[in-house]
Every structure is written in structure tokens, then in C-alpha cells.
Design an enzyme around this catalytic site. Sequence first.
Site, PDB file in Angstrom:
ATOM      1  N   GLU A  50      32.321  38.903  44.235  1.00  0.00           N
ATOM      2  CA  GLU A  50      33.501  39.637  44.713  1.00  0.00           C
ATOM      3  C   GLU A  50      33.236  41.143  44.698  1.00  0.00           C
ATOM      4  OE1 GLU A  50      38.233  39.923  43.292  1.00  0.00           O
ATOM      5  OE2 GLU A  50      36.740  38.823  42.114  1.00  0.00           O
ATOM      6  N   LYS A 121      41.582  37.764  50.083  1.00  0.00           N
ATOM      7  CA  LYS A 121      42.079  37.172  48.847  1.00  0.00           C
ATOM      8  C   LYS A 121      43.599  37.079  48.858  1.00  0.00           C
ATOM      9  CE  LYS A 121      41.464  37.705  43.825  1.00  0.00           C
ATOM     10  NZ  LYS A 121      40.793  38.546  42.789  1.00  0.00           N
ATOM     11  N   CYS A 154      37.890  34.461  43.398  1.00  0.00           N
ATOM     12  CA  CYS A 154      38.270  34.612  41.997  1.00  0.00           C
ATOM     13  C   CYS A 154      39.594  33.924  41.633  1.00  0.00           C
ATOM     14  CB  CYS A 154      38.289  36.100  41.651  1.00  0.00           C
ATOM     15  SG  CYS A 154      38.169  36.442  39.875  1.00  0.00           S
ATOM     16  N   VAL A 181      36.605  37.403  34.497  1.00  0.00           N
ATOM     17  CA  VAL A 181      36.708  38.207  33.271  1.00  0.00           C
ATOM     18  C   VAL A 181      37.084  37.289  32.114  1.00  0.00           C
ATOM     19  CG1 VAL A 181      37.363  40.274  34.558  1.00  0.00           C
ATOM     20  CG2 VAL A 181      39.147  38.760  33.675  1.00  0.00           C
TER      21      VAL A 181
END
Length: 286
Positions: A50, A121, A154, A181
Site C-alpha cells: 500500500e 480503497k 489493507c 500495523v
Amino acid sequence: MPIKSPEAPLTVACLQMEPVFGDTERNIATSISMIEQAAAQGARLMVLPELCNTGYVFASRAEAFALAETIPGGPSTRAWCNCAAQLNVYLVAGITEREGESLYNSAVVIGPEGFIGRYRKVHLWGDEALYFEPGNLGFPVFKTRIGTLGCQICYDCWFPESFRMAALQGAEIVCVPTNWVPIPGQDPHREAMANILVMAASHSNSLYIAAADRVGTERGQPFIGQSLITSYTGWPVAGPASVTQPEIVIATVNLADAKRHRNWNDFNQVLKDRRPETYEPTGVVK
């Protein structure tokens, strides 16, 4: 060199890299070096992380706008198109997109003949909402000479509808540029929650999924790596990759199996067994 048909084995690679924030020229050079390495190993479909051309942690919308590019005319897409043509490969890469005054967290789909399409996205994570508009293209799939590709980015992976939409439109593999993350509550002795979600989505939709993460820490934000490629069965066929190091995750698959083997037995097929007429809330039963 002729393109392999969807009935033939296809080598897929996730290119786990560590972008340097704001250094687009360096990031593109790094990505092309990894593409060349993967192509030398036989890869014909490659997925990059990304926002891999710019980095992820923007300080302001103005900073994001300054680093954003138009698609397909911007330098990053042009460089990837040239690379794909030279190596006869397909690429899905995360990019910071500008369209007029709007910004999108996007992915470009590129083949040997050039630009194929884009995905924006849909589900924005955290501070992304300060800089980007939510994607407005839905969940398109792209028919290519190597098979039918879907895209997500993501946080989209946290929404089962995203993968289901791709499967219902005929996707055989979903390519996921991502910047995963750390997630609160993650058991350090278990696979990453992101990996579990990707495995589950592969299994419940009979899809291959190739998720390419990044590594490193950017402006205080760590990223967890662990890129992987899952089979239509849900089990990984390559990866998870390192938590800390750049790495090429690679596997040879047959995309046609995603459709050919959706029948789990004589009675059950994961998409045909859906009962959408029952999927609306019915209220609380007292």
C-alpha cells in the site's frame, strides 16, 4: 513470450519492501529491483505494498497532495508500465492518487500492454480519513490473460463483503497491497490477525489471495510485515514473510482451481449455498 493461460500454472509474488517516506524516486527504484528479482524466479503476477511509492504516514493533507500523482499519467505508473512491458509481467501496486482536488489511497493494475485499471480503497483506516476520500469505484475485477483479478487495500480485509463481492464477480485471486500495523490484543504467539482474516476469506470464498505488506517504522508507526499468499482452501502456500525484513514471497498456483474446486462435496458450493433473502436484520426476538 506468450502469456500463460488461466488453466496453466502461474507464479505469484508478494514484494514486501520498506518504502522511504517522501522519496518516490528511490521507492520506485526499489520496487523495480524487487520486480526484476521476482521475474527472474518466474513470477508473472506481483503485488506491492500500500502507498509504496510515497510512504504512508502523512503529516497533513497538503503533504499528501504534494506527493500524489495522477493515474495513469504520473511517473510511478509510467515507470511500472515500462517495467511490466519489458519483463512481460502483471503488477498490482499501491499508490497515492490525485484526481482534481480529490485524493485516493489507490492501487494500479498493470500488464505487459500497459495500464489496465485502478482500485480505490473503500474502507479508510485512522488518519487516512483526514487525507483521502473513500473509494468510489466499488470492487471491480479485471479480466486479464492470466486470470480474473480483484483488488483490496489493507483495512478492506476486515469486511467480509469486500471479498464476497470479488468472488461473485468472478475473481480467482484478490491482490491486496497493505500496510498492516499492530492490532490491540494480538497474541504474540499466534499468527497475525490480518493473516487469519485473509486465510478465512480465501476459504469462505474459494479465492486465492496475495497480500503484500511493508516493514519498518515510519514516523513512529511500526508495520508488521508477514506478507502471504493463500490458496482457495484458505491455507497459506507461501509466507507469512518476516516481521522485520524485506522479502519476496512466491508461489506457483493454478487460478482455475479457485472456481473448479468451489464444490466442497456433492451438496455444497460456497457461493451457490448463499441465501441472500435471509441476510437482512429481522429485529430482536423476545
